[in-house]
Write a protein that holds these residues in place. Structure first.
Motif, PDB file in Angstrom:
ATOM      1  N   GLY A 197      -4.638   3.799   2.633  1.00 44.28           N
ATOM      2  CA  GLY A 197      -3.606   2.770   2.563  1.00 44.28           C
ATOM      3  C   GLY A 197      -3.926   1.612   3.489  1.00 44.28           C
ATOM      4  O   GLY A 197      -3.786   0.448   3.122  1.00 44.28           O
ATOM      5  N   LEU A 198      -4.401   1.925   4.692  1.00 42.38           N
ATOM      6  CA  LEU A 198      -4.689   0.871   5.669  1.00 42.38           C
ATOM      7  C   LEU A 198      -5.881   0.021   5.249  1.00 42.38           C
ATOM      8  O   LEU A 198      -5.962  -1.162   5.589  1.00 42.38           O
ATOM      9  N   VAL A 243       6.278  -1.089   7.952  1.00 38.21           N
ATOM     10  CA  VAL A 243       6.153   0.252   7.390  1.00 38.21           C
ATOM     11  C   VAL A 243       7.488   0.728   6.832  1.00 38.21           C
ATOM     12  O   VAL A 243       8.535   0.505   7.451  1.00 38.21           O
ATOM     13  N   ALA A 262       0.852  -1.190   0.000  1.00 44.93           N
ATOM     14  CA  ALA A 262       0.000   0.000   0.000  1.00 44.93           C
ATOM     15  C   ALA A 262       0.881   1.231   0.000  1.00 44.93           C
ATOM     16  O   ALA A 262       1.717   1.409   0.887  1.00 44.93           O
ATOM     17  N   LEU A 304       3.095  -0.926   4.442  1.00 43.77           N
ATOM     18  CA  LEU A 304       2.577   0.421   4.231  1.00 43.77           C
ATOM     19  C   LEU A 304       3.754   1.312   3.873  1.00 43.77           C
ATOM     20  O   LEU A 304       4.728   1.393   4.624  1.00 43.77           O
ATOM     21  N   ILE A 325      -3.632   8.015   4.586  1.00 37.43           N
ATOM     22  CA  ILE A 325      -3.123   6.907   5.398  1.00 37.43           C
ATOM     23  C   ILE A 325      -4.228   5.870   5.591  1.00 37.43           C
ATOM     24  O   ILE A 325      -4.005   4.660   5.442  1.00 37.43           O
TER      25      ILE A 325
END
Lengths: 319, 240, 586
Positions: B153-154, B193, B84, B161, B150
Motif C-alpha cells: 500500500g505504501l 490513514v 491505497a 492509506l 502494508i
C-alpha cells in the motif's frame, strides 16, 4: 523384428514425439495462460489453432511466390505472424463476447452463470469450425514444403544399423516453439505487464486496489493465449494436412497437456504438452494408428480423475 | 487551523443484492489525520472499504476525494488518484515475490515515479521484506504477509492509506509490532490513514478521531478519549 | 390438481396435437423432420434432467447416445435382433454406462467435471473407428418390417418418436416434483449447503446421470432405426453433446418444456436451412447452433422460457422447486423436541484436533467436550479458527490429527450428509440460502434427512418455520430475505433435520439490537426443546446472558474455558479482544 530394430523404432518415435510435443507444448501454454489469468476454460482454443493454420496457409498461397525469404523459410515466418493476427481476433472477441460472462460480470450471473463462459466458448467453437467450413472449404490442405519431407540422419547411434531420422521442418518448428515459449515466459516473469497479468490472476480484487485494469488484463491474456496457440497451429501446418474440424481433437490434446502440467502454470503446460507428444508417438509403436488419440484421452481422464493438480505444476510460479 | 477535507462520504447506503449492509454512512477524513472505524463482525466495515475502493457500488449517497466525485471514477482508476487499500486478510499476490508485490503496489504513476525511495523506506520500516525480497509472498507467515500488504500500500505513495483489520488472525506480539510501525509511518510521513479494526484499544489509542459502526450504522463518533469511556463500546465487545 | 397431474394433461394434449399435425402433413421431408425433432427433444430432456437440475454441465452425453445407436445397429447386423428389444437394451446400456462414468467423474467439480465429460465420447469415437465400424448400415428387413421398425408409413416413426418424447416428459415431470428434483436443485444452488443439510449429493447425482444416460441411450437407439446408418462422428461427435446442451439451455434450463422448445425451434430451422443452403454453406447447422447458444448466453442466460416469463411478469422473482405451501400450520413445535433422558452427559467430544492450511495452524491441539442439553458459546477474535472448527465438526474438512466423537461414534470418516443424519445440523457464517427456492422449500430440504415422505418433511419444516417465526415469509424466495430472516431460515433448515446438536455460526453478526433480542428468544426456544447448541460468536455481548459455558479460542487453540462471568473478567480474554492497551488504560 529384432531388438535393435525395436530400439530404432523407439528412438525414432521418441524424437518425433519430442518435436511434436514442443509444438503441443506451445499450444498448451496458450491455453493455460487463459485459464491462469481468467479462470476461463476456452473450448474454442482448438479453433484458434485452426485459424492460425489457415492464416499460414492463405498467406502462403497468396504471397508465397513473392516471398522475400524464399519458399523454404516463409511458412515458419508466417506461423509466427499468425500470433499477432489471431491475437487481434482474440482481443476483439473478448471485448465483444467473452467479457460479458467472465470476471466479476460472470459471478453475477445466477446458477448456470458459473458455466456461462464454458458454454459461450463452445458456441464460439461451433461457429468458427463450421464457418471455417464455409470460408476455407472441407478438403484438407497443408503448407508442406521440401523441408517437411527432408530429414537429417542422426547416427548410426548403436552399432552400424540404428540411426534416427530427424524431420527438418519439425525440428525448425520445435525450436521456434521453444523460443516463443521462453520469450513469453520472460514477458510474464520480467515485464511489468506480465506481472500485472499474474497479479490479476492471483487476486483480481487486490489487483484493482493496485490500480490494475483487470478487464484489460483479461483481454490481453485472452489475446496472448489464442495468439500463442495460433503460432503452434501455424507451425503444425507445415507438418500435416488439416481441415476446419481439426480443432476438436486438438482441444483435448491441449487440455491433456495442460492438466498434466497443472492448470495455470506455463512451465507445466509446456512440459505437459511435450509429454503428450511423446506419449502419442511412442504409443504408436504398439498400438494401431486410430488409437493414438484414444490413449491421450484415456490418459487425460486418468490424470484429471486422480491427480487434477497435475504433475509439473509449480505452485509458486503460476501465471 | 483547520485542515482541508481529504475524503468525505455523505449518506452512503450500499450492499450486495437488494439488501443494504451500510445505511446512511457519513464519514470525513481530514488531511494528515488517522481515523479509526471500529465495530463488531458483520457491522459492515469491509463493505465500507469496498465501497470507497469501488468494488461495491452504493445505492445512494456520495463520496468525494478532494474535489473528485469518486463514484464517477472506475474502480481500477481510483488507485491512480491516490487511494491505497490494504484489504482484509492481507490478500498479497501469493505467486509473486515480495519485490514483485511491492512493484504492483507501485503500479500507478506516482508510486512508479517514486519507487526507489519508497522501497528504501518500506524496507527500513519492515526489514524482513528487504531480506526476503525474492521469496514468494504465498510462503510468508501471516505477520510477514501483513507487513507486505502494508508495504504494498505504501509503495503507491498514496494520499490515503486504507487499512482493513491489520491485526486479523495475528499473534499479539506481532500485532503490537505492526501497530508500532504504522504509527511511526503515520507520524513521520504525515500520511492520512483510515483504520478499520476490531481491537478497539489500539484503534482508539492511535486515532485522531473514531467512528463506531454497528449493524451498518454509525452509532457513535468523536475523540478517542470520549469513546474510550463510553460503556457502549465495552458492552459491544464484552457484554459487560 | 397436483402439479404432476397438470403436467400430464399438458403432455397428453401436446402429444395429441403433434399426432394430428403429423397426419395432416404430406411432404415426406417434413415428416422426417417431425421424426427427428422429438428424438433431439429427448436428448435435450436427457441433458436437462442431469445438468439442468444438478448444475453440473455435461459435455459428454454423446457417449450414451452413441452407445445406444451402435448397440441397436450392431445387434441387428450381427444377431438379427429387433429394435423393439434392442432399444430397451440401449436404454439399459445408456443408463449403466452413465452410472459407470458418473462414479469416477463425480470426484470432480466445476470446470474439471465439464472437461472430463468431454473426453468420454471422443475416446469412444476413436475406439469405434478402430474397431472398423466407420459406417454401420441397418439391413433392410422386407419380410418382417414391423418387427424391425421399418415402416412404410412415415407417420409410424413419428408416433414412436413422440411416444419416446412423451415418456421422457412424464419421467421429468414426476422426478422434478419429487424429493429427487428438490435434492438436485439444492445441489445446483449450493452443493455445500445441500450436503450440510443432509442431502447425499453423490447418491442423487448418480441417480440423475443414470436416468439421464438411459434417456440418451434410448434416443440414440431410435436414431439408428430412423437414419438407418450409424457413423462414429454422427453419434459420438462433439455436435451431439453440444446439441443436447444447446436445446436445453436455449429453451430453458431446469424446466420441463424448455428442452422441447429448444429442439422444436432449432432443429427444423437448421434442417431447413441446411436443405436449402448446404451446397454453398456446408457448415450452416453448426453455425446456427453456435450462434443460438451464444445469443442465449448473452441475452437470456437461463433460456427463452425464463426470459419470456420475466418479460410477461416483470419484477417477479424466478422460483424453482415445488413451491408447496405450508400444509399444517398447526404443526406442533414439539415434533422437533429431543428426549431429555441423557441430559448432562457428553454428547460431543473433540480430542487433540489439529488442522493446518499451508503454513497457517487453523486449529491447534484442540480438546473440549459438549454436554447434552447445554448451550455452549465458542468465542474468539477474527481468525481464531472458529469456523474451521465447525467445518471440522460437520465433516467439510478432516483434521490432520485428533479425534471427534458424537454420542460415542467417531465422525472421522463420515461425509457431511451422514453427520447431519446422525443429528448434527449447522448454519453458516455467510448464510447459504437456496436462492431460487421458497423459504418453505429451503426448510423442507433439511427435513428430508429423516423421512422420505413429502408430507412428513413438510410437517417438520412447518414446525421449524413456526418456531423461528417465519410463517409469513414462507412463500418468499430465499434470495429476497433480510439478513435476520436469512439467519432464521437457516436455523429452521437446521432444525427441520431433527438434530440433537446444532452448530450455529455467528447468527448475531450484523444484526441491530432489536433483531438480536428476537434471535436470542428463538435460541432460547430451541434450547427448551432439549437440543444441544454450540454457538460461535465474535462478540460476547448478549451471549453472556444466554450461554451456560464459554470456550475462548485464539490462534486455533483453547485460550480459556468457563462460566460467562469468569470469562469476561479473564485478562487473557480481554487482551485478545480489546488489546493490551485496554488493560493498560484500566
Amino acid at each position: 523384428m529384432d531388438a535393435l530394430q525395436y530400439l530404432e523404432n523407439f528412438l525414432q518415435s521418441l524424437v518425433a514425439g519430442l518435436l511434436m510435443g514442443a509444438m503441443y507444448g506451445l499450444m498448451c501454454v496458450g491455453l493455460t495462460i487463459i485459464f491462469g489469468v481468467m479462470r476461463v476454460i476456452n473450448f474454442a482454443q482448438g479453433e484458434f489453432m485452426m485459424l492460425g493454420m489457415y492464416f499460414a496457409y492463405f498467406c502462403f498461397a497468396w504471397f508465397g511466390t513473392y516471398a522475400f525469404f524464399g519458399g523454404l523459410w516463409f511458412p515458419f515466418f508466417l506461423a509466427l505472424l499468425a500470433g499477432p493476427a489471431v491475437f487481434l481476433v482474440g482481443v476483439l472477441l473478448h471485448r465483444l463476447l467473452i467479457n460479458a460472462v467472465t470476471g466479476r460480470r460472470g459471478n453475477k450471473l445466477e446458477a448456470q452463470g458459473h458455466y456461462a463462459q464454458l458454454v459461450l466458448t463452445l458456441g464460439v467453437a461451433l461457429v468458427l469450425q463450421n464457418g471455417g467450413l464455409f470460408l476455407f472449404g472441407s478438403s484438407p490442405v497443408s503448407v508442406a514444403n521440401e523441408l517437411s519431407y527432408s530429414a537429417w540422419e542422426w547416427g548410426p547411434v548403436v552399432g552400424d544399423r540404428v540411426s534416427v531420422f530427424v524431420n527438418q521442418a519439425q525440428t525448425i518448428s520445435a525450436l521456434l516453439a521453444l523460443v516463443v515459449v521462453i520469450g513469453f515466459a520472460m514477458l510474464m516473469n520480467k515485464s511489468r505487464l506480465g506481472k500485472s497479468l499474474r497479479a490479476s490472476a492471483d487476486n483480481p480484487d487486490a489487483a484493482i486496489y493496485m490500480g490494475i485494469n483487470v478487464d484489460r488484463a483479461h483481454r490481453l491474456a485472452f489475446g496472448f493465449g489464442v495468439g500463442i496457440t495460433a503460432i503452434g497451429g501455424g507451425l503444425l501446418a507445415s507438418n500435416a494436412p488439416f481441415q476446419p474440424y481439426i480443432g476438436t481433437e486438438y482441444v483435448i490434446i491441449m487440455y491433456a497437456g495442460v492438466v498434466l502440467g497443472g492448470l495455470g502454470s506455463i512451465r507445466g503446460a509446456f512440459l505437459g504438452g511435450l509429454s503428450i507428444g511423446v506419449l502419442q508417438q511412442v504409443s504408436a509403436i504398439i498400438l494401431p494408428n486410430q488409437l493414438q488419440n484414444t490413449v491421450i484421452f484415456i490418459c487425460f481422464l486418468i490424470i484429471i480423475l486422480f491427480r487434477p493438480q497435475g504433475f509439473f505444476g509449480n505452485k509458486d510460479r503460476t501465471a | 487551523m483547520t485542515k482541508p477535507v481529504l475524503l468525505q462520504l455523505d449518506n452512503i447506503c450500499a450492499g450486495y443484492g437488494e439488501i443494504d449492509v451500510l445505511q446512511d454512512i457519513s464519514i470525513k477524513l481530514l488531511e494528515g489525520e488517522l481515523i479509526s472505524v471500529v465495530g463488531p463482525n458483520g457491522a459492515g466495515k469491509t463493505t465500507l472499504f469496498k465501497t470507497i475502493s469501488g468494488i461495491v457500488t452504493p445505492s445512494s449517497g456520495q463520496i468525494h476525494f478532494r474535489e473528485n466525485d469518486l463514484l464517477g471514477v472506475e474502480a481500477s482508476r481510483r488507485a491512480h488518484l491516490g487511494l491505497a487499500h490494504v484489504p482484509e486478510g492481507r490478500q498479497v499476490f501469493p505467486s509473486l515475490t515480495i519485490l514483485e508485490n511491492l512493484e504492483m503496489g507501485a503500479f500507478a504513476e506516482k508510486g512508479r515515479a517514486e519507487f526507489k525511495e519508497n522501497l528504501e523506506k518500506i524496507i527500513s520500516w519492515f526489514p524482513v521484506l528487504g531480506e526476503r525480497r525474492e521469496q514468494l509472498a504465498g510462503t510468508l507467515s501471516g505477520g510477514e504477509q501483513q507487513m507486505l500488504a502494508i508495504g504494498r500500500g505504501l509503495a503507491a505513495s498514496p494520499d490515503i492509506l486504507m487499512l482493513d483489520e491489520p491485526s486479523m488472525g495475528l499473534a499479539p506480539a506481532i500485532v503490537d509490532e505492526i501497530f508500532e510501525r504504522l504509527i511511526e509511518i503515520h507520524r513521520t510521513s504525515e500520511l492520512s490513514v483510515i483504520l478499520v479494526e476490531q481491537r478497539v484499544a489500539e484503534a482508539l489509542h492511535f486515532a485522531n478521531r473514531a467512528y463506531v459502526l454497528e449493524a451498518g450504522k454509525i452509532i457513535l463518533s468523536g475523540k478517542p478519549e470520549e469513546l474510550q469511556n463510553d460503556d457502549r463500546i465495552r458492552q459491544a465487545y464484552l457484554g459487560m | 390438481m397436483s402439479s404432476v397431474r397438470k403436467d400430464f394433461l399438458h403432455i397428453g394434449l401436446f402429444g395429441l396435437v403433434y399426432m394430428i399435425l403429423a397426419l395432416l402433413v404430406g411432404n415426406s421431408y417434413y415428416l422426417l423432420i417431425m421424426t427427428i425433432v422429438p428424438v433431439w427433444a429427448v436428448m435435450g430432456l436427457s441433458w436437462n434432467l442431469f445438468s439442468g437440475y444438478s448444475g453440473l454441465v455435461s459435455f459428454g452425453h454423446a457417449a450414451f447416445f452413441g452407445l445406444g445407436a451402435y448397440l441397436v445397429a450392431l445387434c441387428m447386423v450381427v444377431w438379427d435382433l429387433n429394435p423393439w428389444l434392442t432399444i430397451m437394451l440401449a436404454t439399459a446400456v445408456g443408463g449403466l454406462s452413465a452410472l459407470l462414468v458418473g462414479i469416477p467423474t463425480f470426484r470432480l467439480r466445476g470446470h474439471y467435471f465439464a472437461l472430463a465429460m468431454l473426453a468420454y465420447p471422443l475416446a469412444l469415437l476413436y475406439i469405434f473407428e478402430w474397431l472398423g465400424y466407420q459406417e454401420v448400415a441397418l439391413p433392410m428387413k422386407r419380410e418382417m418390417p414391423v418387427l424391425y421398425m421399418q415402416f412404410e408409413n412415415p407417420v409410424a416413426y413419428i408416433a414412436l418418436a413422440l411416444a419416446l418424447l412423451l415418456a421422457a416428459l412424464g419421467i421429468t415431470s414426476i422426478l422434478s416434483h419429487s424429493r429427487f428434483g428438490m435434492s438436485l436443485l439444492a445441489i445446483k444452488l449450493d452443493e455445500d449447503a445441500a450436503e450440510a443439510a443432509g442431502i447425499n449429493t453423490l447418491y442423487w447425482k448418480l441417480i440423475a446421470i443414470t436416468i439421464s444416460g438411459a434417456l440418451a441411450g434410448a434416443a440414440g437407439g431410435f436414431y439408428a432405426v430412423v437414419l438407418l446408418v450409424v457413423t462414429p462422428l454422427a453419434v459420438f461427435g462433439m455436435l451431439v453433446s453440444a446439441q443436447a446442451l444447446i436445446f436445453a439451455m436455449f429453451g430453458g434450463v431446469g424446466t420441463l418444456w424448455g428442452p422441447v422448445l429448444g429442439a422444436f425451434i432449432l432443429v427444423p430451422l437448421s434442417e431447413l436451412l441446411y436443405a436449402r443452403y448446404a451446397a454453398d454453406f456446408p457448415g450452416i447447422q453448426g453455425v446456427i447452433y453456435g450462434v443460438a447458444i451464444i445469443a442465449v448466453i448473452l441475452f437470456a442466460p437461463e433460456g427463452i422460457l425464463w426470459k419470456v416469463r420475466s418479460i410477461l411478469k416483470p419484477g417477479q422473482f424466478r422460483m424453482l422447486g415445488s413451491t408447496a405451501s405450508i400444509t399444517d400450520l398447526e404443526a406442533d413445535e414439539s415434533l422437533l423436541a429431543v428426549s431429555q433422558s441423557g441430559a448432562g452427559e457428553k454428547i460431543l467430544e473433540v480430542a487433540g484436533v489439529s488442522k493446518a492450511f499451508g503454513g497457517l495452524q487453523a486449529t491447534d491441539q484442540l480438546s473440549f467436550a459438549v454436554k447434552s442439553g447445554e448451550l455452549l458459546g465458542i468465542i474468539g477474535p477474527n481468525g481464531a479458527g472458529k469456523t474451521t472448527l465447525f467445518n471440522l465438526l460437520n465433516g467439510f474438512i478432516k483434521p490432520d490429527k485428533g479425534e471427534i466423537t458424537f454420542q460415542g461414534q467417531s465422525l472421522m470418516k463420515k461425509r457431511p450428509n451422514k453427520i447431519c443424519a446422525m443429528g448434527i445440523a449447522r448454519t453458516f457464517q455467510v448464510a447459504k440460502p437456496f436462492t431460487h427456492l421458497s423459504v418453505l422449500d429451503n426448510v423442507v430440504i433439511g427435513a428430508y434427512v429423516h423421512t422420505r415422505s413429502k408430507e412428513e418433511a413438510s410437517r417438520h419444516a412447518s414446525a421449524a418455520i413456526k418456531l423461528v417465526g417465519l410463517e409469513n415469509q414462507c412463500d418468499l424466495p430465499g434470495a429476497n430475505l433480510t439478513n435476520k430472516e436469512l439467519r432464521l431460515m437457516e436455523l429452521a433448515r437446521a432444525l427441520a433435520s431433527l438434530p440433537k446438536l446444532i452448530l450455529v455460526d455467528e447468527i448475531l453478526a450484523g444484526l441491530d439490537p432489536d433483531a438480536m433480542q428476537e434471535m436470542l428468544l428463538v435460541l432460547e426456544k430451541v434450547r427448551k426443546l432439549g437440543i444441544t447448541i454450540v454457538i460461535i460468536e465474535h462478540s460476547m455481548q448478549a451471549m453472556v446472558k444466554l450461554v451456560d459455558r464459554f470456550i475462548v479460542l485464539d490462534h486455533g487453540a483453547l485460550l480459556a474455558e468457563g462460566r460467562p462471568e469468569e470469562i469476561v473478567k479473564n485478562p487473557q480474554v480481554i487482551e485478545a479482544y480489546l488489546g493490551k492497551k485496554w488493560l493498560e488504560n484500566d
